[in-house]
Write a protein that holds these residues in place. Structure first.
Motif, PDB file in Angstrom:
ATOM      1  N   ILE A  85       7.397 -20.827  13.604  1.00  0.00           N
ATOM      2  CA  ILE A  85       8.342 -19.569  13.672  1.00  0.00           C
ATOM      3  C   ILE A  85       7.309 -18.759  13.041  1.00  0.00           C
ATOM      4  CG2 ILE A  85      10.199 -18.348  12.785  1.00  0.00           C
ATOM      5  CD1 ILE A  85      10.920 -20.598  14.838  1.00  0.00           C
ATOM      6  N   GLY A  86       6.927 -17.617  13.765  1.00  0.00           N
ATOM      7  CA  GLY A  86       6.195 -16.631  13.226  1.00  0.00           C
ATOM      8  C   GLY A  86       7.078 -15.095  12.780  1.00  0.00           C
ATOM      9  N   LEU A  87       6.787 -14.489  12.087  1.00  0.00           N
ATOM     10  CA  LEU A  87       7.523 -13.304  11.477  1.00  0.00           C
ATOM     11  C   LEU A  87       6.574 -11.948  11.962  1.00  0.00           C
ATOM     12  CD1 LEU A  87       9.708 -11.674  10.159  1.00  0.00           C
ATOM     13  CD2 LEU A  87       8.405 -11.857   8.194  1.00  0.00           C
ATOM     14  N   LEU A  88       7.082 -11.255  12.993  1.00  0.00           N
ATOM     15  CA  LEU A  88       6.230 -10.091  13.711  1.00  0.00           C
ATOM     16  C   LEU A  88       6.850  -9.056  12.690  1.00  0.00           C
ATOM     17  CD1 LEU A  88       4.649  -8.299  15.532  1.00  0.00           C
ATOM     18  CD2 LEU A  88       6.530  -8.519  16.965  1.00  0.00           C
ATOM     19  N   ILE A  89       5.866  -8.351  11.871  1.00  0.00           N
ATOM     20  CA  ILE A  89       5.913  -7.277  11.133  1.00  0.00           C
ATOM     21  C   ILE A  89       5.247  -6.088  11.929  1.00  0.00           C
ATOM     22  CG2 ILE A  89       5.910  -6.101   8.986  1.00  0.00           C
ATOM     23  CD1 ILE A  89       5.792  -9.049   7.702  1.00  0.00           C
ATOM     24  N   LYS A  90       5.799  -5.150  12.292  1.00  0.00           N
ATOM     25  CA  LYS A  90       5.309  -4.015  13.094  1.00  0.00           C
ATOM     26  C   LYS A  90       4.970  -2.834  12.056  1.00  0.00           C
ATOM     27  CE  LYS A  90       7.808  -4.886  17.337  1.00  0.00           C
ATOM     28  NZ  LYS A  90       8.640  -4.490  18.273  1.00  0.00           N
ATOM     29  N   THR A  91       4.843  -1.684  12.418  1.00  0.00           N
ATOM     30  CA  THR A  91       4.143  -0.600  11.311  1.00  0.00           C
ATOM     31  C   THR A  91       5.497  -0.306  10.767  1.00  0.00           C
ATOM     32  OG1 THR A  91       4.811   1.086  13.042  1.00  0.00           O
ATOM     33  CG2 THR A  91       2.573   0.324  13.069  1.00  0.00           C
ATOM     34  N   ASN A  92       5.178   0.370   9.543  1.00  0.00           N
ATOM     35  CA  ASN A  92       6.144   1.186   8.662  1.00  0.00           C
ATOM     36  C   ASN A  92       7.054   0.150   7.973  1.00  0.00           C
ATOM     37  OD1 ASN A  92       4.717   3.306   9.380  1.00  0.00           O
ATOM     38  ND2 ASN A  92       6.105   3.945  10.855  1.00  0.00           N
ATOM     39  N   VAL A  93       6.741  -1.031   7.554  1.00  0.00           N
ATOM     40  CA  VAL A  93       7.534  -1.754   6.786  1.00  0.00           C
ATOM     41  C   VAL A  93       6.893  -2.255   5.544  1.00  0.00           C
ATOM     42  CG1 VAL A  93       8.529  -4.135   7.028  1.00  0.00           C
ATOM     43  CG2 VAL A  93       8.652  -2.610   8.930  1.00  0.00           C
ATOM     44  N   ILE A 120      -0.846   1.432   3.284  1.00  0.00           N
ATOM     45  CA  ILE A 120      -0.198   2.138   2.378  1.00  0.00           C
ATOM     46  C   ILE A 120       0.092   1.359   1.367  1.00  0.00           C
ATOM     47  CG2 ILE A 120       1.781   3.676   1.880  1.00  0.00           C
ATOM     48  CD1 ILE A 120       2.375   4.172   5.019  1.00  0.00           C
ATOM     49  N   ARG A 121      -0.606   1.569  -0.071  1.00  0.00           N
ATOM     50  CA  ARG A 121      -0.418   0.534  -1.053  1.00  0.00           C
ATOM     51  C   ARG A 121       0.354   1.003  -2.108  1.00  0.00           C
ATOM     52  NH1 ARG A 121      -4.025  -3.516  -0.072  1.00  0.00           N
ATOM     53  NH2 ARG A 121      -5.960  -3.206   1.198  1.00  0.00           N
ATOM     54  N   ASN A 122       0.842   2.433  -2.185  1.00  0.00           N
ATOM     55  CA  ASN A 122       1.741   2.825  -3.223  1.00  0.00           C
ATOM     56  C   ASN A 122       3.057   2.947  -2.373  1.00  0.00           C
ATOM     57  OD1 ASN A 122       3.169   5.293  -4.393  1.00  0.00           O
ATOM     58  ND2 ASN A 122       1.853   4.439  -5.977  1.00  0.00           N
ATOM     59  N   TYR A 123       4.314   2.366  -3.174  1.00  0.00           N
ATOM     60  CA  TYR A 123       5.689   2.390  -2.525  1.00  0.00           C
ATOM     61  C   TYR A 123       5.998   3.646  -2.348  1.00  0.00           C
ATOM     62  CZ  TYR A 123      10.141   1.218  -1.749  1.00  0.00           C
ATOM     63  OH  TYR A 123      11.608   1.163  -1.221  1.00  0.00           O
ATOM     64  N   ASN A 124       5.832   4.721  -3.407  1.00  0.00           N
ATOM     65  CA  ASN A 124       6.101   6.039  -3.411  1.00  0.00           C
ATOM     66  C   ASN A 124       5.670   6.796  -2.178  1.00  0.00           C
ATOM     67  OD1 ASN A 124       8.026   5.837  -5.442  1.00  0.00           O
ATOM     68  ND2 ASN A 124       6.597   6.318  -6.916  1.00  0.00           N
ATOM     69  N   ASP A 125       4.398   6.650  -1.852  1.00  0.00           N
ATOM     70  CA  ASP A 125       3.309   7.201  -0.800  1.00  0.00           C
ATOM     71  C   ASP A 125       4.227   6.548   0.602  1.00  0.00           C
ATOM     72  OD1 ASP A 125       1.838   8.371  -2.488  1.00  0.00           O
ATOM     73  OD2 ASP A 125       0.200   6.844  -2.362  1.00  0.00           O
ATOM     74  N   PHE A 126       4.645   5.182   0.476  1.00  0.00           N
ATOM     75  CA  PHE A 126       5.168   4.682   1.809  1.00  0.00           C
ATOM     76  C   PHE A 126       6.524   5.507   1.938  1.00  0.00           C
ATOM     77  CE2 PHE A 126       8.735   1.732   2.870  1.00  0.00           C
ATOM     78  CZ  PHE A 126       8.114   1.444   4.285  1.00  0.00           C
ATOM     79  N   LEU A 127       7.464   5.532   0.864  1.00  0.00           N
ATOM     80  CA  LEU A 127       8.709   6.413   1.210  1.00  0.00           C
ATOM     81  C   LEU A 127       8.336   7.701   1.911  1.00  0.00           C
ATOM     82  CD1 LEU A 127      10.862   5.235  -1.884  1.00  0.00           C
ATOM     83  CD2 LEU A 127      10.742   4.327   0.440  1.00  0.00           C
ATOM     84  N   LYS A 128       7.326   8.359   1.303  1.00  0.00           N
ATOM     85  CA  LYS A 128       6.846   9.749   1.756  1.00  0.00           C
ATOM     86  C   LYS A 128       6.572   9.614   3.284  1.00  0.00           C
ATOM     87  CE  LYS A 128       5.529  11.331  -2.757  1.00  0.00           C
ATOM     88  NZ  LYS A 128       4.339  11.810  -3.517  1.00  0.00           N
ATOM     89  N   PHE A 129       5.580   8.683   3.498  1.00  0.00           N
ATOM     90  CA  PHE A 129       5.199   8.458   4.913  1.00  0.00           C
ATOM     91  C   PHE A 129       6.284   8.127   5.985  1.00  0.00           C
ATOM     92  CE2 PHE A 129       3.306   6.097   8.416  1.00  0.00           C
ATOM     93  CZ  PHE A 129       2.145   6.810   8.678  1.00  0.00           C
ATOM     94  N   VAL A 130       7.065   7.317   5.714  1.00  0.00           N
ATOM     95  CA  VAL A 130       8.142   7.168   6.688  1.00  0.00           C
ATOM     96  C   VAL A 130       9.362   8.221   6.420  1.00  0.00           C
ATOM     97  CG1 VAL A 130       7.722   4.340   6.435  1.00  0.00           C
ATOM     98  CG2 VAL A 130       9.423   5.613   4.977  1.00  0.00           C
ATOM     99  N   ASP A 131       9.421   8.601   5.843  1.00  0.00           N
ATOM    100  CA  ASP A 131      10.381   9.714   5.783  1.00  0.00           C
ATOM    101  C   ASP A 131       9.991  11.227   6.345  1.00  0.00           C
ATOM    102  OD1 ASP A 131      12.281   7.901   4.984  1.00  0.00           O
ATOM    103  OD2 ASP A 131      12.068   8.611   2.928  1.00  0.00           O
ATOM    104  N   LYS A 132       8.867  11.191   6.785  1.00  0.00           N
ATOM    105  CA  LYS A 132       8.463  12.373   7.464  1.00  0.00           C
ATOM    106  C   LYS A 132       9.136  13.056   8.528  1.00  0.00           C
ATOM    107  CE  LYS A 132       3.479  11.691   6.712  1.00  0.00           C
ATOM    108  NZ  LYS A 132       2.047  11.453   7.396  1.00  0.00           N
TER     109      LYS A 132
END
Length: 132
Positions: A85-93, A120-132
Motif C-alpha cells: 500500500i502506497g500513500l500518494l501525496i500530491k502538492t500543497n500538503v 516549503i519548510r515553515n508551517y506559517n509559510d505553507f499556510l500563506k502559500f496555500v491560501d493565496k
C-alpha cells in the motif's frame, strides 16, 4: 482530503513469499528519485514540509509509522503498515511522519529530483502559500 490517495501495489504471493511490483501505470508519475528512511527512533519525527510541485508516494516496506497530513483545511492521520500500500501525496500538503515502529523503513518514490526551492519548510509559510 483531495490531494492524497492510497494506492494498491500489485502483490504476488506463493510459498516462497510475497513480491510487490511497481511498474507502468502502478503510479501516476515517472519516478525521478527514490530514497528511504530507516533506523528512525520511535520518539522522532520526519517530514515537516510540503511540496509546491513534487508528488511523492510513501510505502512502509517494513514496520509501521503514522503520516499526519494537513492541507490547511483538514488534518488527517494515516498509519502505513503494509508494503503493498502506497500513500500518494500530491502538492500543497503538509506532512509529518512519526511513531516509527522498531525496524521500520519508509520508501519514498518522488516525481522530481531534489530541488530545495520546491520545499516549503515553515508551517506559517505553507499556510500563506496555500491560501493565496
Amino acid at each position: 482530503m483531495r490531494n492524497i490517495n492510497l494506492i494498491d501495489i500489485p502483490k504476488f504471493n506463493d510459498s516462497r513469499g510475497n513480491l510487490a511490483v511497481i511498474e507502468g501505470s502502478t503510479i501516476p508519475f515517472k519516478i525521478k528519485r527514490v530514497y528511504y528512511l530507516y533506523d528512525v527512533p520511535s520518539d522522532s519525527y520526519r517530514g515537516g514540509h510540503a511540496h509546491k510541485e513534487q508528488f511523492e508516494i510513501l510505502i512502509a516496506i517494513s514496520g509501521s509509522f503514522n503520516v499526519i497530513l494537513n492541507d490547511s483545511k483538514e488534518k488527517k492521520t494515516i498509519t502505513l503498515n503494509k508494503p503493498n500500500i502506497g500513500l500518494l501525496i500530491k502538492t500543497n500538503v503538509w506532512r509529518e511522519l512519526e511513531n516509527f515502529s522498531s525496524g521500520s523503513a519508509c520508501l519514498v518514490l518522488a516525481s522530481d529530483i531534489f530541488r530545495e526551492e520546491d520545499y516549503i519548510r515553515n508551517y506559517n509559510d505553507f499556510l500563506k502559500f496555500v491560501d493565496k
